[in-house]
Design a protein around this motif. Structure first.
Motif, PDB file in Angstrom:
ATOM      1  N   ALA A  91       0.825  -1.262   0.033  1.00 36.57           N
ATOM      2  CA  ALA A  91       0.054   0.063   0.056  1.00 36.57           C
ATOM      3  C   ALA A  91       0.874   1.316  -0.101  1.00 36.57           C
ATOM      4  CB  ALA A  91      -0.993  -0.064   1.317  1.00 36.57           C
ATOM      5  N   GLY A  92       1.903   1.287   0.909  1.00 34.16           N
ATOM      6  CA  GLY A  92       2.753   2.208   0.830  1.00 34.16           C
ATOM      7  C   GLY A  92       3.673   2.666  -0.538  1.00 34.16           C
ATOM      8  N   LEU A  93       4.122   1.371  -1.289  1.00 35.93           N
ATOM      9  CA  LEU A  93       4.652   1.500  -2.549  1.00 35.93           C
ATOM     10  C   LEU A  93       3.576   2.185  -3.537  1.00 35.93           C
ATOM     11  CD1 LEU A  93       6.666  -1.957  -2.373  1.00 35.93           C
ATOM     12  CD2 LEU A  93       7.705   0.513  -2.107  1.00 35.93           C
ATOM     13  N   ASN A  94       2.497   1.720  -3.340  1.00 30.09           N
ATOM     14  CA  ASN A  94       1.544   2.306  -4.301  1.00 30.09           C
ATOM     15  C   ASN A  94       1.359   3.582  -4.090  1.00 30.09           C
ATOM     16  OD1 ASN A  94      -1.860   2.689  -4.287  1.00 30.09           O
ATOM     17  ND2 ASN A  94      -1.093   1.653  -6.093  1.00 30.09           N
ATOM     18  N   TYR A  95       1.073   4.009  -2.679  1.00 27.52           N
ATOM     19  CA  TYR A  95       0.814   5.466  -2.571  1.00 27.52           C
ATOM     20  C   TYR A  95       2.174   6.453  -2.895  1.00 27.52           C
ATOM     21  CZ  TYR A  95       0.514   9.755   0.754  1.00 27.52           C
ATOM     22  OH  TYR A  95       0.368  10.669   1.189  1.00 27.52           O
ATOM     23  N   LEU A  96       3.350   5.965  -2.839  1.00 26.34           N
ATOM     24  CA  LEU A  96       4.534   6.787  -3.071  1.00 26.34           C
ATOM     25  C   LEU A  96       5.152   6.637  -4.582  1.00 26.34           C
ATOM     26  CD1 LEU A  96       7.092   6.253  -0.194  1.00 26.34           C
ATOM     27  CD2 LEU A  96       6.001   8.491  -0.863  1.00 26.34           C
ATOM     28  N   PHE A  97       4.954   5.523  -5.289  1.00 27.22           N
ATOM     29  CA  PHE A  97       5.532   5.174  -6.455  1.00 27.22           C
ATOM     30  C   PHE A  97       4.589   4.676  -7.511  1.00 27.22           C
ATOM     31  CE2 PHE A  97       8.860   4.326  -3.321  1.00 27.22           C
ATOM     32  CZ  PHE A  97       9.601   5.345  -3.555  1.00 27.22           C
ATOM     33  N   GLY A  98       3.242   4.555  -7.015  1.00 32.20           N
ATOM     34  CA  GLY A  98       2.196   3.976  -8.284  1.00 32.20           C
ATOM     35  C   GLY A  98       2.174   2.555  -8.349  1.00 32.20           C
ATOM     36  N   VAL A  99       2.991   1.634  -7.564  1.00 32.00           N
ATOM     37  CA  VAL A  99       3.111   0.170  -7.744  1.00 32.00           C
ATOM     38  C   VAL A  99       1.733  -0.248  -7.718  1.00 32.00           C
ATOM     39  CG1 VAL A  99       4.212  -1.851  -6.800  1.00 32.00           C
ATOM     40  CG2 VAL A  99       5.531   0.238  -6.894  1.00 32.00           C
ATOM     41  N   PRO A 100       1.431  -1.194  -8.383  1.00 32.13           N
ATOM     42  CA  PRO A 100       0.055  -1.725  -8.662  1.00 32.13           C
ATOM     43  C   PRO A 100      -0.221  -2.570  -7.409  1.00 32.13           C
ATOM     44  CG  PRO A 100       1.096  -2.693 -10.458  1.00 32.13           C
ATOM     45  CD  PRO A 100       2.028  -1.506  -9.922  1.00 32.13           C
ATOM     46  N   VAL A 101      -1.306  -2.373  -6.577  1.00 36.28           N
ATOM     47  CA  VAL A 101      -1.854  -3.255  -5.705  1.00 36.28           C
ATOM     48  C   VAL A 101      -2.670  -4.735  -6.452  1.00 36.28           C
ATOM     49  CG1 VAL A 101      -3.011  -3.567  -3.544  1.00 36.28           C
ATOM     50  CG2 VAL A 101      -1.808  -1.619  -4.070  1.00 36.28           C
ATOM     51  N   THR A 102      -1.735  -5.767  -6.690  1.00 39.96           N
ATOM     52  CA  THR A 102      -2.277  -6.838  -7.239  1.00 39.96           C
ATOM     53  C   THR A 102      -1.811  -8.102  -6.631  1.00 39.96           C
ATOM     54  OG1 THR A 102      -0.413  -7.120  -8.886  1.00 39.96           O
ATOM     55  CG2 THR A 102      -2.569  -5.651  -9.517  1.00 39.96           C
ATOM     56  N   ASP A 103      -2.455  -9.275  -6.793  1.00 43.98           N
ATOM     57  CA  ASP A 103      -2.154 -10.383  -6.255  1.00 43.98           C
ATOM     58  C   ASP A 103      -0.767 -10.703  -6.520  1.00 43.98           C
ATOM     59  OD1 ASP A 103      -4.528 -10.755  -4.871  1.00 43.98           O
ATOM     60  OD2 ASP A 103      -5.377 -12.164  -6.303  1.00 43.98           O
TER      61      ASP A 103
END
Length: 531
Positions: free
Chosen positions: A250-262
């Motif tokens: 969630a933090g990586l998605n928040y900071l760098f836009g890394v997709p939250v996928t399985d």
């Protein structure tokens, strides 16, 4: 090496039931039963993913609604037993004998026991839990897996009372991270350390039951105890690893836009497990100790940053107020009879107690291994009280800062954010947002690594019959399996599945730990008499 004690178990040899297979040194049948059962669980959960998700969804509420009293009674017993040991004559007994001295300094000791005890959980719930309880007391959260209804009346707060809701939110949060969980760890750790260092028995769960069951401890009964310990440890660890991976992603998605996928969850857990493997291979002194100390430095830095950029005076004042409120409400929160706030009791407290109990073989054995030379009184005070105060400080800083924001006009985004995002949403309101968030992610990852490598060392010790120097390949095997279970549970039901697994393994082990208190008392009494 043959152990030497004053009891008839003197002929028991550490590793005498072990077999050597392909360079491994395993305790038969504990290793085989544990490994095969867990591998089968992983495979079946992957093959029957939908059925596994449905089963986990049913399991958690089924256990918490019917057996909440078991967890409440048992954890209360552990707190009272620990406090008794502090004031009893047994407190003078030294772990390892009169001439034993500690292997680690206080700083190194505190760092390792705290990092292993509940590091990931504090980071995940530090912001999320106080907000959840506050919203419940204010009438803002409906009943559900992660929320409560406005059923706080038995604890003295009326819906809409902002000041009362805030006090109760912090009291309830500290309750879940205070004396009760650390009493669980203290009981297990003391039992393992005493019977290993003072009575010369293998450092494994079965040993602590010798005063109760005699030589049956080395037979089938002992195998069952050790297998249960392995199951509880690995599923309790998987719960924490899953929480850590969810928050880090969630933090990586928040900071760098890394997709939250399985797929990303699997990759993240695999990557962090790889780092844990490196630490496992390095060993206790070079790997776990250094990572734990680095973790504490990171945690302290993050806490200080939030304290400085947040409402400093309000946070510090709230820390002392929260401790007082915790003490005031402790009897009511510990009671299970006639409670009307059942969603809080079963949805939060019962889950937490099951989680701590499922963690106890892992944390207890790890603390035991690093606690030779401490007196019983010193050990219990340090393991019970100091982490409780530090945990309360952590929750007061992060929870207090979050509650200060939520109580204002700009806190709705934080209130509405997903659990794993709440910490990052809090940082969004402060200067140095990117730095705070990045340090938070690194902290979660390093806590993940220390939990995984510490757990691997402990499980390996149990499945090697008490040996602390078993082949490295065995620790590598368990480290990989921990990561695999975290992946399977996340894919097969998410947070609910992780919590269900912890409760399912914690339930039978609660009974085991109550019996452990009796056994420890018998052992200490014999030691005091000089037998």
């Amino acid at each position: 090496m043959t152990t030497e004690t004053n009891e008839s178990e003197a002929d028991y040899e550490i590793g005498q039931d072990n077999i050597q297979v392909m360079g491994l040194d395993v305790h038969n049948p504990v290793f085989a039963i544990s490994a095969l059962t867990i591998v089968a669980f992983v495979i079946l959960s992957l093959v029957f993913k939908d059925q596994a998700a449905a089963f986990f969804g049913w399991l958690r509420p089924a256990l918490t609604s019917k057996f909440d009293w078991v967890f409440m009674i048992s954890t209360n017993i552990f707190v009272l037993f620990s406090l008794f040991l502090v004031v009893s004559p047994y407190g003078k007994i030294r772990l390892g004998g009169d001439d034993a001295r500690p292997d680690f300094s206080y700083a190194g000791w505190f760092a390792m026991l705290f990092a292993a005890g509940m590091g990931i959980g504090l980071v995940f719930w530090g912001v999320a839990e106080p907000i959840s309880h506050y919203g419940a007391a204010m009438g803002g959260i409906a009943a559900g897996e992660d929320g409560l209804r406005t059923d706080w009346a038995p604890l003295g707060a009326a819906a809409g009372d902002e000041a009362g809701a805030r006090k109760l939110a912090m009291a309830a949060t500290i309750f879940h991270w205070g004396l009760h969980p650390w009493a669980v760890y203290a009981v297990v750790a003391l039992a393992l350390a005493f019977f290993s260092f003072n009575r010369g028995l293998p450092l494994t769960m079965r040993s602590v039951f010798y005063p109760l069951f005699g030589n049956a401890t080395w037979g089938v009964l002992g195998h069952i105890i050790d297998v249960l310990a392995v199951f509880a440890t690995i599923f309790g660890l998987a719960t924490s690893l899953g929480l850590g991976a969810t928050q880090a992603l969630a933090g990586l998605n928040y900071l760098f836009g890394v997709p939250v996928t399985d797929s990303m969850k699997v990759l993240l857990i695999a990557a962090i497990t790889l780092f844990a493997l490196i630490s496992v291979v390095a060993g206790l002194e070079k790997g776990v100790k250094r990572l734990s100390e680095a973790n504490m430095i990171l945690a302290a830095a993050l806490l200080l940053l939030v304290l400085i950029v947040g409402p400093t005076v309000a946070i510090l004042t709230g820390f002392f107020t929260s401790l007082v409120e915790y003490a005031v409400h402790l009897p009511q929160l510990s009671n299970w009879v006639g409670r009307e706030d059942t969603s809080f009791l079963q949805g939060w407290t019962t889950f937490y107690w099951a989680w701590w109990i499922s963690w106890s073989p892992f944390v207890g054995m790890f603390i035991a291994r690093i606690s030779r030379g401490r007196t019983v009184r010193e050990f219990v005070i340090c393991v019970l009280l100091i982490p409780t105060v530090v945990g309360a400080l952590w929750m007061s800083v992060f929870g207090g800062a979050a509650l200060d924001l939520v109580a204002g006009e700009t806190g709705q985004a934080l209130q509405d954010a997903a659990l794993e995002l709440k910490m990052f949403k809090l940082f969004e309101t402060y200067p140095l947002t990117g730095i705070l968030s990045f340090v938070g992610i690194i902290l979660v990852v390093v806590f993940f690594v220390t939990s995984s490598d510490s757990g691997s060392l402990v499980i390996d010790t149990i499945t090697a019959g008490g040996k602390t120097d078993a082949p490295t390949a065995q620790r590598v095997f368990w480290c990989i399996l921990e990561g695999a279970i975290a992946i399977v549970l996340l894919l097969g039901g998410g947070l609910g599945a992780l919590q269900a697994a912890a409760i399912a393994t914690g339930f039978p082990f609660a009974i085991v730990l109550v019996l452990m208190c009796v056994s420890v008392l018998m052992g200490l009494a014999r030691e005091k008499r000089g037998n």
